[in-house]
Scaffold this active site. Sequence first.
Site, short mmCIF file in Angstrom:
data_model
loop_
_atom_site.label_atom_id
_atom_site.label_comp_id
_atom_site.label_asym_id
_atom_site.label_seq_id
_atom_site.Cartn_x
_atom_site.Cartn_y
_atom_site.Cartn_z
N CYS A 156 -25.14 -16.82 -11.18
CA CYS A 156 -26.43 -17.33 -11.61
C CYS A 156 -27.36 -17.64 -10.43
CB CYS A 156 -26.25 -18.61 -12.42
SG CYS A 156 -25.49 -18.35 -14.03
N GLU A 184 -29.36 -20.27 -9.84
CA GLU A 184 -29.37 -21.62 -9.27
C GLU A 184 -28.15 -21.86 -8.38
OE1 GLU A 184 -29.38 -20.54 -12.38
OE2 GLU A 184 -29.20 -22.19 -13.79
N GLU A 243 -25.69 -9.59 -10.82
CA GLU A 243 -24.70 -9.19 -11.83
C GLU A 243 -23.74 -8.13 -11.29
OE1 GLU A 243 -27.00 -8.20 -15.34
OE2 GLU A 243 -27.37 -10.33 -15.71
N ASN A 245 -30.20 -14.31 -9.92
CA ASN A 245 -28.91 -13.91 -10.48
C ASN A 245 -28.53 -12.52 -9.99
OD1 ASN A 245 -31.12 -13.11 -12.16
ND2 ASN A 245 -29.75 -12.74 -13.89
N1 THU Z 1 -28.24 -16.83 -15.70
C1 THU Z 1 -28.70 -17.54 -14.61
O1 THU Z 1 -28.97 -16.96 -13.55
N2 THU Z 1 -28.81 -18.89 -14.72
C2 THU Z 1 -28.51 -19.59 -15.86
O2 THU Z 1 -28.44 -20.81 -15.84
C3 THU Z 1 -28.32 -18.86 -17.11
C4 THU Z 1 -27.86 -17.45 -16.95
C5 THU Z 1 -28.06 -15.39 -15.56
C6 THU Z 1 -26.63 -14.93 -15.59
C7 THU Z 1 -26.78 -13.52 -16.07
O3 THU Z 1 -27.02 -12.67 -14.95
C8 THU Z 1 -28.02 -13.53 -16.94
O4 THU Z 1 -28.71 -14.72 -16.63
C9 THU Z 1 -27.74 -13.51 -18.44
O5 THU Z 1 -26.85 -14.51 -18.82
#
Ligand code: THU
Length: 132
Positions: free
Chosen positions: A53, A55, A44, A42
Amino acid sequence: MTKHELINAAIAARERSYSPYSRFAVGAALVCEDGTVFIGANVENASYPLCMCAERNAIYNALMNGRNSDEFAGLAIVAETEGPCSPCGACRQVLSELFPKEAPIYLANLDGDTKETTVSELLPFAFDGGDL
Ligand code: THU
C-alpha cells in the site's frame, strides 16, 4: 507545510503507483517536523498478496532515509474514491506501530473531499508491542 500542500504531494505521488491489476492508484505523502516530505504509492504484483500500500511505502521510505517515527508530523492519503480514501486494516496496524498517535492524517480524494483523523481514531484498542 499546509494540509493542501501535503495532499498535493500525495496526488503527485499517486502518479507513481504501479497498479496494473486493481487499476486503483493510491498516493501518500508523509511530512517530518523539519518539512521534509517522503512519498509512497501502491506497488502491486502478479502474486497479489505481495501488493504494498501507498501509506506503508511512504512510512518505509521515511525510515529508509534515516528518519524516526518521532519526527513524523503529518500524513496524507489520496485515491479516486467517492469520499476521502480510508486506509486498510493492515496499514492502520502499521501506522499504529510507526506513526505518532495524535499527529494529523489527512484522507482525501481527487474531488477535493478531505477528512482529518489520527491513528488513535483509526485503530482504537490496538494490539501493540506492550501486549507481547
Ligand atoms: N491500497 C493502498 O495503497 N492503500 C490502502 O489503504 C488501501 C489499498 C492499494 C492496495 C492495492 O494496490 C489497491 O489499493 C487495491 O486494493
